[in-house]
Design an enzyme around this catalytic site. Structure first.
Site, PDB file in Angstrom:
ATOM      1  CE  LYS A 192      -1.882   2.897   2.189  1.00 28.25           C
ATOM      2  NZ  LYS A 192      -1.677   4.345   1.923  1.00 28.25           N
ATOM      3  CD  GLU A 195      -2.666   8.713   2.179  1.00 30.77           C
ATOM      4  OE1 GLU A 195      -1.893   7.738   2.143  1.00 30.77           O
ATOM      5  OE2 GLU A 195      -3.257   9.077   3.223  1.00 30.77           O
ATOM      6  N   GLY A 245       6.557   4.799   8.505  1.00 32.67           N
ATOM      7  CA  GLY A 245       5.744   6.009   8.632  1.00 32.67           C
ATOM      8  C   GLY A 245       5.917   6.630  10.001  1.00 32.67           C
ATOM      9  CB  THR A 249       0.538   5.814  11.305  1.00 37.60           C
ATOM     10  OG1 THR A 249       0.137   7.150  11.070  1.00 37.60           O
ATOM     11  CG2 THR A 249      -0.308   4.887  10.451  1.00 37.60           C
ATOM     12  N   GLY A 250       2.281   4.133  13.400  1.00 37.26           N
ATOM     13  CA  GLY A 250       2.949   2.880  13.774  1.00 37.26           C
ATOM     14  C   GLY A 250       2.315   2.253  15.006  1.00 37.26           C
ATOM     15  CD  GLU A 267      11.471  -0.008   7.366  1.00 39.15           C
ATOM     16  OE1 GLU A 267      10.924   0.721   6.536  1.00 39.15           O
ATOM     17  OE2 GLU A 267      12.176  -0.972   7.059  1.00 39.15           O
ATOM     18  CB  CYS A 301      12.835   8.427   8.537  1.00 44.54           C
ATOM     19  SG  CYS A 301      13.854   7.361   7.508  1.00 44.54           S
ATOM     20  CD  GLU A 401      10.082  12.490  12.035  1.00 43.84           C
ATOM     21  OE1 GLU A 401       8.923  12.120  12.257  1.00 43.84           O
ATOM     22  OE2 GLU A 401      10.896  11.824  11.375  1.00 43.84           O
TER      23      GLU A 401
END
Ligand code: NAD
Length: 497
Positions: A192, A195, A245, A249-250, A267, A301, A401
């Site tokens: 995936k 988007e 990501g 979300t992780g 990651e 990242c 971050e």
């Protein structure tokens, strides 16, 4: 279809898009529309305009893709020797090299990054496929000495159906560093892409089909995280997840994985320290820091986003960095700009929010600190290269971050303070140091909590070096043989003889 670099660039600049972009999901060996029939727009960040549409997937499309990947697991793919899998990967590597210009121009249109950087990414993907092509038939287990009456050995088996969720900052290279080792190991996949940046992953799936990959082995579903990503990571038909990501979300992905006890590699983000000691080669340090924070407009990242500099050298170093940052001209990735755009208006607002808060808190901004007015840069989403002084270890500039072209500076008195500062965030992805004293460089390499450490060259390494983080930067490793093993399950077999 145009393949020549100059013609592709001219066509993309003239028309604002490219003919022949993939428009559907790639499921079971062909492009298909969404079950719902829905589509979404993809934007060129350098212009701030939509340049193409693509199918917008959801749970129904994920179901089809996972079913295809499960069926392919016991199809012709399972009967290929590891060497034959390697041959397909090697053919893919050559095809990517032949079509490198097209991949790079599409990546620039979709992600915004400068064409030279996109070309570097595609070159890395060519190498990644070649590396795992060669590794496919070298994935062997061990034999254990159990005495005269037994034989014991271990077998590396493919983990099964692997799911991969990819962010927008390195769309093709992040997808490839999961797809290539997963295929080398004998897995099948559902990927995936973000988007914001679906196209190069869809092009890669089509190319692998041409290279001889059986239908259903690699499936790509475009769509948002909420509609397609969440359905994928919660699916009972997958055996492993590689998620790249944000931390937030992780954490959601980790909760979803717990439901079916699905294996997981995370990651996540970083706030990576780059230590500069007074005895360094100043020219090398300046060049390294500029690349560490302004490459891909800081949307990396592993960016060296936290400069930790010894007081004795701080003034001359900062003077040179400010001059270099001011010389970076923002502009469209297909032109000759020094720095490209931010990928989306939402990310641009996030970057600006961090810096505005620092300004309000009294932090000294040495250069930059503002959104570039769209009329000055072709309508795109740009942020000025920014350098800002931090105010102690608890400053949000040190801890959070930003994921944009913003360098936080911490001035410290000596080497021991540099180590303490380097380790004082909840992230632990990469770390760098510039010094001529190799004893101190190696002491730092051992003392710093990070998955990768760079001495006197930031971002050094390549596909052979395992990559990943500790603490809130995640766990598990991509790249290298460690990346290959993450797609394997180890079986021990013992025989009485
Ligand atoms: P993000 O977490 O918002 O999105 C990443 C991907 O997850 C996208 O494909 C998105 O559609 C999908 N997603 C969103 N919600 C989901 C859900 N509920 N379930 C499943 N998938 C979902 O991150 P982003 O803003 O796109 O990327 C930036 C972040 O990624 C930064 O924090 C950066 O540091 C990190 N990153 C880490 C690495 C690494 O290797 N450690 C590499 C690149 C980026």
């Amino acid at each position: 279809m145009i393949v020549d670099r100059a013609e592709l660039v001219a066509e993309a600049i003239r028309s604002g898009t490219l003919a022949g972009l993939p428009g559907g999901h790639f499921i079971d060996g062909r492009f298909v529309e969404s079950v719902s029939g829905r589509r979404m727009e993809s934007f060129d960040p350098g212009r701030g305009k939509a340049f193409a549409t693509v199918a917008a997937g959801d749970g129904a499309d994920i179901d089809r893709a996972v079913a295809a990947a499960r069926a392919a697991l016991s199809g012709p793919w399972s009967r290929l020797s590891p060497a034959a899998r390697g041959e397909i990967l090697m053919r893919a590597s050559r095809l990517i090299a032949e079509r490198a210009a097209r991949f790079a121009v599409v990546e620039t249109l979709d992600s915004g990054k400068r064409l030279a950087e996109a070309e570097g990414d595609v070159g890395g993907v060519v190498k990644a496929f070649a590396y795992y092509a060669g590794a496919a038939d070298k994935l062997h287990g061990d034999s254990m000495p159990l005495g005269p009456d037994h034989v014991g050995l271990t077998i590396e088996e493919p983990v099964g159906v692997a799911a991969q969720v990819v962010p927008w900052n390195y769309p093709l290279s992040t997808a490839a560093r999961g797809i290539a080792p997963a295929l080398a190991a004998g897995c099948t996949l559902v990927v995936k892409p973000a988007e914001q940046t679906p196209f190069t992953t869809l092009m890669l799936a089509e190319l692998l089909d041409e290279a001889g990959l059986p239908a259903g082995v690699l499936n790509v579903v475009a769509g948002t995280g909420t509609d397609a990503g969440a359905a994928l990571v919660a699916h009972p038909g997958i055996d492993h997840i590689t998620f790249t990501g944000s931390v937030a979300t992780g954490q959601r992905v980790m909760r979803a994985a717990a439901e079916h006890v699905t294996r997981l590699v995370l990651e996540l983000g970083g706030k990576s320290p780059l230590v500069v000691l007074a005895d360094c080669d100043l020219d090398a340090a300046v060049a390294g820091i500029m690349e560490a924070i302004f490459e891909n407009a800081g949307q990396i990242c592993s960016a060296g986003s936290r400069l930790i500099v010894e007081e004795a050298i701080a003034a001359p170093l900062l003077e040179r960095l400010v001059a270099s940052a001011q010389a970076l001209r923002p502009g469209h990735g297909l032109g000759d700009a020094g720095i490209g755009p931010i990928n989306s208006p939402a990310q641009l607002a996030r970057v600006a929010g961090h810096v505005d808060r620092a300004r309000a808190a009294g932090n000294r901004i040495l250069t930059g600190g503002a959104i570039v007015p769209p009329e000055e840069c072709g309508g795109g989403w740009f942020y000025q290269p920014t350098i800002v002084l931090a105010d102690g270890p608890d400053d949000p500039l040190v801890q959070e971050e930003i994921f944009g072209p913003v360098l936080t500076v911490q001035v410290i008195p000596d080497f021991e303070a540099a180590i303490a500062a380097a380790n004082a965030t909840s992230y632990a992805l990469v770390a760098g140091i510039y010094t001529r004293d190799h004893a101190r460089a190696w002491r730092y390499a051992r003392a710093v909590d990070a998955g990768q450490v760079y001495i006197n060259e930031f971002f050094a390494g390549g596909i052979a070096m395992p990559f990943g983080g500790n603490r809130k930067s995640g766990f598990g490793r991509a790249k290298g043989m460690a990346g290959l093993r993450s797609y394997c399950k180890l079986k021990s077999v013992v025989a009485r003889i």
